[in-house]
Write a protein that holds these residues in place. Structure first.
Motif, mmCIF file in Angstrom:
data_model
loop_
_atom_site.group_PDB
_atom_site.id
_atom_site.type_symbol
_atom_site.label_atom_id
_atom_site.label_comp_id
_atom_site.label_asym_id
_atom_site.label_seq_id
_atom_site.Cartn_x
_atom_site.Cartn_y
_atom_site.Cartn_z
ATOM 1 N N VAL A 47 30.313 35.905 36.937
ATOM 2 C CA VAL A 47 31.883 35.331 35.918
ATOM 3 C C VAL A 47 32.859 35.296 36.785
ATOM 4 C CG1 VAL A 47 33.444 36.370 34.314
ATOM 5 C CG2 VAL A 47 30.982 37.078 34.627
ATOM 6 N N THR A 48 33.560 33.941 36.011
ATOM 7 C CA THR A 48 34.681 33.041 36.504
ATOM 8 C C THR A 48 35.941 33.506 35.177
ATOM 9 O OG1 THR A 48 35.106 31.286 35.594
ATOM 10 C CG2 THR A 48 33.385 31.101 37.275
ATOM 11 N N ALA A 49 37.121 33.119 36.149
ATOM 12 C CA ALA A 49 38.353 33.413 35.499
ATOM 13 C C ALA A 49 38.623 33.145 33.988
ATOM 14 C CB ALA A 49 39.492 33.343 36.657
ATOM 15 N N SER A 50 37.458 31.220 34.271
ATOM 16 C CA SER A 50 37.917 30.835 32.817
ATOM 17 C C SER A 50 37.360 31.456 31.631
ATOM 18 C CB SER A 50 37.326 29.971 33.227
ATOM 19 O OG SER A 50 36.139 29.486 33.797
ATOM 20 N N VAL A 81 40.060 40.367 42.081
ATOM 21 C CA VAL A 81 39.596 40.345 40.927
ATOM 22 C C VAL A 81 38.489 38.637 41.087
ATOM 23 C CG1 VAL A 81 40.247 39.137 38.409
ATOM 24 C CG2 VAL A 81 41.837 40.205 39.519
ATOM 25 N N HIS A 82 38.765 37.904 41.525
ATOM 26 C CA HIS A 82 37.628 36.674 41.867
ATOM 27 C C HIS A 82 36.633 36.876 42.057
ATOM 28 C CE1 HIS A 82 40.141 33.770 39.651
ATOM 29 N NE2 HIS A 82 41.998 33.909 40.961
ATOM 30 N N ALA A 83 37.003 38.185 43.040
ATOM 31 C CA ALA A 83 35.636 38.381 44.135
ATOM 32 C C ALA A 83 34.864 39.750 43.061
ATOM 33 C CB ALA A 83 36.003 39.355 45.149
ATOM 34 N N PHE A 84 35.638 40.448 41.932
ATOM 35 C CA PHE A 84 34.935 41.205 41.215
ATOM 36 C C PHE A 84 34.294 40.332 40.323
ATOM 37 C CE2 PHE A 84 35.526 44.011 37.616
ATOM 38 C CZ PHE A 84 34.485 44.600 37.929
ATOM 39 N N SER A 88 46.128 32.249 37.566
ATOM 40 C CA SER A 88 46.107 31.096 36.578
ATOM 41 C C SER A 88 46.268 31.620 35.876
ATOM 42 C CB SER A 88 45.602 30.561 37.443
ATOM 43 O OG SER A 88 46.258 30.058 38.965
ATOM 44 N N LEU A 89 46.352 31.801 34.547
ATOM 45 C CA LEU A 89 46.159 32.620 33.217
ATOM 46 C C LEU A 89 46.267 31.144 32.594
ATOM 47 C CD1 LEU A 89 46.518 36.550 33.538
ATOM 48 C CD2 LEU A 89 44.275 34.927 33.830
ATOM 49 N N PRO A 90 45.969 30.929 31.899
ATOM 50 C CA PRO A 90 46.693 30.607 30.235
ATOM 51 C C PRO A 90 47.964 30.800 29.968
ATOM 52 C CG PRO A 90 43.755 30.817 30.241
ATOM 53 C CD PRO A 90 44.320 31.494 31.584
#
Length: 154
Positions: free
Chosen positions: A67-70, A58-61, A93-95
């Protein structure tokens, strides 16, 4: 509407997709076809595979698209079961409430295989559509064991 003019359809636009088939995982999830129909194969190691691979993928994609997860405001995830959802939430590390729509779908419909992510998408659109211009990520998991990622823009 004038002839030839275009109106943007409501809902997200697909920005990019990515698929991952994890080597040596064909025994983990899939279908056995027999004389009496389909029988699901589902190994207890699925949450461990999610924990091992999903965050990196996910982070690499996302990074490939700046785009970042945040930056992601809508997480549309396949409700693959409580242990799988917990692994997704932990590893990314989702909210706290990021997967609420997914959890509600799991409670109402169960795991309808990887296509159940479409129910989560429909529920997201119906209950709390994200603000225009924000990012979303659709995550589905399926046979083989594989993950499907779809980056969307609302």
């Amino acid at each position: 509407m004038a002839c030839g003019s275009r109106r943007r359809a409501a809902g997200p636009t697909v920005v990019a997709t990515r698929s991952h088939l994890y080597p040596g995982s064909e025994h983990v999830m899939g279908w056995q076809v027999g004389d009496t129909g389909f029988r699901v194969m589902l190994d207890a190691s699925v949450p461990a595979l999610v924990r091992r691979h999903l965050a990196h993928d996910v982070h690499a994609f996302l990074a490939d698209h700046g785009v970042t997860a945040s930056d992601v405001t809508a997480w549309v995830c396949h409700p693959g079961g409580p242990k799988v959802l917990q692994a997704v939430s932990d590893e990314l590390s989702l909210p706290a409430h990021a997967l609420d729509v997914t959890w509600r779908s799991l409670a109402a419909h169960g795991n309808l295989s990887s296509s159940s992510v479409l129910h989560v998408l429909a529920d997201t659109l119906a209950t709390r559509p994200p603000e225009p211009g924000t990012w979303g990520l659709i995550i589905a998991m399926g046979p083989g064991f594989c993950s499907e990622l779809v980056l969307i823009r609302w």
